[in-house]
Design an enzyme around this catalytic site. Structure first.
Site, PDB file in Angstrom:
ATOM      1  N   ASP A  22       0.863  -1.178   0.000  1.00 23.36           N
ATOM      2  CA  ASP A  22       0.000   0.000   0.000  1.00 23.36           C
ATOM      3  C   ASP A  22       0.904   1.233   0.000  1.00 23.36           C
ATOM      4  O   ASP A  22       1.649   1.469   0.959  1.00 23.36           O
ATOM      5  CB  ASP A  22      -0.915   0.008   1.229  1.00 23.36           C
ATOM      6  CG  ASP A  22      -1.825   1.220   1.256  1.00 23.36           C
ATOM      7  OD1 ASP A  22      -2.791   1.252   0.476  1.00 23.36           O
ATOM      8  OD2 ASP A  22      -1.562   2.143   2.058  1.00 23.36           O
ATOM      9  N   GLU A  54      -1.658  -1.738  -6.166  1.00 26.77           N
ATOM     10  CA  GLU A  54      -2.904  -1.110  -6.570  1.00 26.77           C
ATOM     11  C   GLU A  54      -2.755  -0.420  -7.920  1.00 26.77           C
ATOM     12  O   GLU A  54      -1.668   0.053  -8.269  1.00 26.77           O
ATOM     13  CB  GLU A  54      -3.348  -0.093  -5.525  1.00 26.77           C
ATOM     14  CG  GLU A  54      -3.743  -0.692  -4.193  1.00 26.77           C
ATOM     15  CD  GLU A  54      -4.158   0.374  -3.194  1.00 26.77           C
ATOM     16  OE1 GLU A  54      -5.357   0.415  -2.838  1.00 26.77           O
ATOM     17  OE2 GLU A  54      -3.294   1.157  -2.783  1.00 26.77           O
ATOM     18  N   CYS A  74     -12.633  -4.458   5.950  1.00 28.01           N
ATOM     19  CA  CYS A  74     -12.047  -4.961   7.190  1.00 28.01           C
ATOM     20  C   CYS A  74     -11.203  -6.195   6.887  1.00 28.01           C
ATOM     21  O   CYS A  74     -11.679  -7.149   6.253  1.00 28.01           O
ATOM     22  CB  CYS A  74     -13.137  -5.297   8.202  1.00 28.01           C
ATOM     23  SG  CYS A  74     -12.500  -5.967   9.761  1.00 28.01           S
ATOM     24  N   CYS A  96     -12.937  -9.396   9.222  1.00 23.35           N
ATOM     25  CA  CYS A  96     -14.195 -10.065   8.894  1.00 23.35           C
ATOM     26  C   CYS A  96     -14.643  -9.829   7.456  1.00 23.35           C
ATOM     27  O   CYS A  96     -15.578 -10.495   7.002  1.00 23.35           O
ATOM     28  CB  CYS A  96     -15.296  -9.610   9.852  1.00 23.35           C
ATOM     29  SG  CYS A  96     -15.670  -7.828   9.742  1.00 23.35           S
ATOM     30  N   CYS A 143     -13.712  -1.209  12.602  1.00 18.77           N
ATOM     31  CA  CYS A 143     -14.772  -2.022  11.998  1.00 18.77           C
ATOM     32  C   CYS A 143     -16.013  -1.985  12.886  1.00 18.77           C
ATOM     33  O   CYS A 143     -15.945  -2.225  14.102  1.00 18.77           O
ATOM     34  CB  CYS A 143     -14.278  -3.459  11.809  1.00 18.77           C
ATOM     35  SG  CYS A 143     -15.503  -4.534  11.021  1.00 18.77           S
ATOM     36  N   CYS A 177     -16.968  -6.267  13.593  1.00 17.80           N
ATOM     37  CA  CYS A 177     -16.209  -7.094  14.533  1.00 17.80           C
ATOM     38  C   CYS A 177     -15.437  -6.286  15.555  1.00 17.80           C
ATOM     39  O   CYS A 177     -14.816  -6.861  16.466  1.00 17.80           O
ATOM     40  CB  CYS A 177     -15.252  -8.021  13.773  1.00 17.80           C
ATOM     41  SG  CYS A 177     -13.951  -7.144  12.864  1.00 17.80           S
ATOM     42  N   ASP A 218      -3.442   2.144   6.764  1.00 17.41           N
ATOM     43  CA  ASP A 218      -2.527   1.619   5.757  1.00 17.41           C
ATOM     44  C   ASP A 218      -2.214   0.145   5.996  1.00 17.41           C
ATOM     45  O   ASP A 218      -2.099  -0.638   5.030  1.00 17.41           O
ATOM     46  CB  ASP A 218      -1.236   2.442   5.736  1.00 17.41           C
ATOM     47  CG  ASP A 218      -1.487   3.883   5.352  1.00 17.41           C
ATOM     48  OD1 ASP A 218      -2.493   4.143   4.651  1.00 17.41           O
ATOM     49  OD2 ASP A 218      -0.690   4.760   5.736  1.00 17.41           O
TER      50      ASP A 218
END
Length: 485
Positions: free
Chosen positions: A227, A323, A377, A380, A396, A399, A406
């Site tokens: 990332d 990405e 997330c 989950c 999140c 969860c 990052d």
């Protein structure tokens, strides 16, 4: 023309060396690069002259059969026409023999490639941004470059000189022993040489056919997600859960104070003025050279840091996930443009592409541009509808996971390697995740084509290019006419 194919087990690789030419050799280098630019401008004018002539004849009411013939822009046709014109054209007759024929061939080849790109862009056969008609190169702005493909191109046995056609032996700033040993052993063959003036000094790039064995990576069964960011250059999370961060060197920000001081010194000197014809003073030239030296140092430091980062990543992991960032769009943000440009996101992806493919034969996975790596997330799999850029901690709601933004994105990219469709090279476009609306219409893809502009009256060049026959262009047949404007 037939594309060069290396032998099995060989790859085409360039070895670049800095040059230390003397005053006479530097003048000869500049003369060759200027000859390439003059040949390029001649080719553009020669091809477009028929376009303007046909446009004028059409305004006179002349029928299609009576119009001037279109001039082809293939490299063989340009070479033949230039060899006939250089003896009588006053722009070349007095000095064309001073330079190697490779200098003029460089300019003609660049012109042929420019017209090819323009034609393919008009037919929607070329990816990327729309390419316009070739324009003349300015003596003041054109990059000094010249390519040699024939003649004596070799590395001298002392390992400190390179011999080029018409230029002779030029001293190299750094030893060429590694390439010389490969040439002597028969594992490398020099194909061409390109001299270029960049970042304040001359360099030569030797394109060679080199025998290269693939190197096994340290962790072939491990995938890593990268990332990219501004505060932290890269956050790398592998499939085992290990997270590593690479700090952003910020070379440009570190040199801004020095650049400001150098720029103030330049502004106090008497600089050039094209409107009045004023020449720069010697003090301005010295101050400008000092300022450029700072810029060149920043560029060299950035290039060195990026190569070290990408080489270490490509040599360690078997699968690398990055990405598909819209860097051009990100640079439109005036608050972040300087830092994004200094981080060089696009250069990192380009280097990872060829280093994973050519050196280690590993896999590079490019996540879909609309894949919500930061809003998903990593625990989950729940996806947030919105996540503002200033929110640096991911929380999140399903969860209760609390993690750095990052780090969460890097973990999602690493997990995406297992779900990648083999052979596509693009991940994150599967319909496995539930559809979640994205803010500001981010779930809608960008339009791939632009609206077509109508032809304007009164502009020369004609409304369409002709059906040029294959024997005219030789290697680029046309099946339909091309619109000029």
């Amino acid at each position: 023309m037939k594309k060069f194919r290396p032998q099995p087990g060989f790859v085409v690789q360039a070895f670049r060396f800095a040059l230390d030419p003397n005053a006479v050799q530097e003048a000869a280098l500049r003369s060759h690069c200027g000859a390439a630019r003059a040949a390029y401008n001649w080719a553009v004018a020669w091809v477009e002259a028929s376009w303007w002539q046909r446009r004028a004849e059409e305004s006179y009411g002349i029928a299609e059969d009576g119009l001037t013939r279109w001039r082809p822009w293939s490299l063989p046709a340009l070479r033949k026409a230039f060899n006939e014109a250089k003896h009588t054209d006053p722009r070349f007759a007095a000095w064309w023999e001073e330079n190697s024929k490779e200098a003029y061939s460089t300019g003609l080849a660049n012109a042929a490639a420019a017209f090819d790109n323009y034609a393919k862009s008009k037919r929607r056969q070329r990816k990327g941004k729309r390419v316009g008609m070739p324009r003349f190169k300015s003596k003041r702005k054109a990059r000094l470059s010249c390519r040699f493909t024939t003649g004596v191109i070799r590395i001298d046995t002392d390992g400190r000189h390179v011999t080029l056609p018409r230029l002779g032996a030029i001293r190299v700033h750094e030893p060429t022993v590694k390439l010389l040993d490969r040439v002597r052993a028969g594992t490398a063959r020099i194909l061409s040489a390109t001299v270029r003036h960049e970042r304040g000094r001359w360099s030569v790039s030797l394109q060679t056919e080199v025998k290269r064995d693939l190197t096994r990576v340290a962790r072939p069964d491990t995938a890593v997600g990268i990332d990219l960011g501004v505060k932290t250059l890269a956050v790398m999370a592998d499939s085992t859960g290990e997270i590593r961060t690479v700090a952003n060197p910020g070379h440009y920000d570190a040199a801004r104070k020095q650049l400001r001081r150098a720029s103030r010194t330049v502004s106090r000197r008497q600089g050039p003025d094209r409107r009045t014809g004023q020449k720069p003073s010697r003090r301005w030239e010295k101050a400008n050279a000092q300022r450029n030296k700072v810029h060149h140092r920043v560029a060299n430091l950035r290039q060195d840091a990026l190569h070290k980062l990408t080489t270490s990543v490509a040599a360690e992991y078997g699968t690398v996930v990055v990405e598909d960032l819209n860097v051009a769009g990100m640079l439109r943000n005036r608050r972040l443009a300087r830092r994004i440009a200094d981080a060089a996101f696009g250069e990192i992806r380009r280097q990872l592409d060829y280093k994973t493919r050519r050196r280690h034969a590993t896999r590079l996975v490019v996540a879909n541009r609309w894949y919500p790596s930061s809003k998903t997330c990593s625990g989950c799999g729940a996806v947030k509808a919105k996540l503002a850029l200033h929110v640096r901690t991911f929380e999140c709601d399903a969860c209760g996971l609390v993690i750095d933004r990052d780090d969460n994105a890097a973990l999602n990219l690493a997990a995406l390697a297992a779900a990648c469709v083999t052979g596509t090279g693009v991940a994150g476009d599967q319909d496995t995740a539930p559809a979640v609306s994205k803010p500001r219409g981010a779930d809608r893809k960008t339009r791939a084509t632009r609206p077509r502009h109508k032809a304007e009256a009164g502009r020369a060049g004609g409304a369409a290019l002709p059906h040029q026959r294959q024997e005219e262009t030789r290697d680029r047949p046309q099946t339909e006419a091309l619109m000029l404007w």
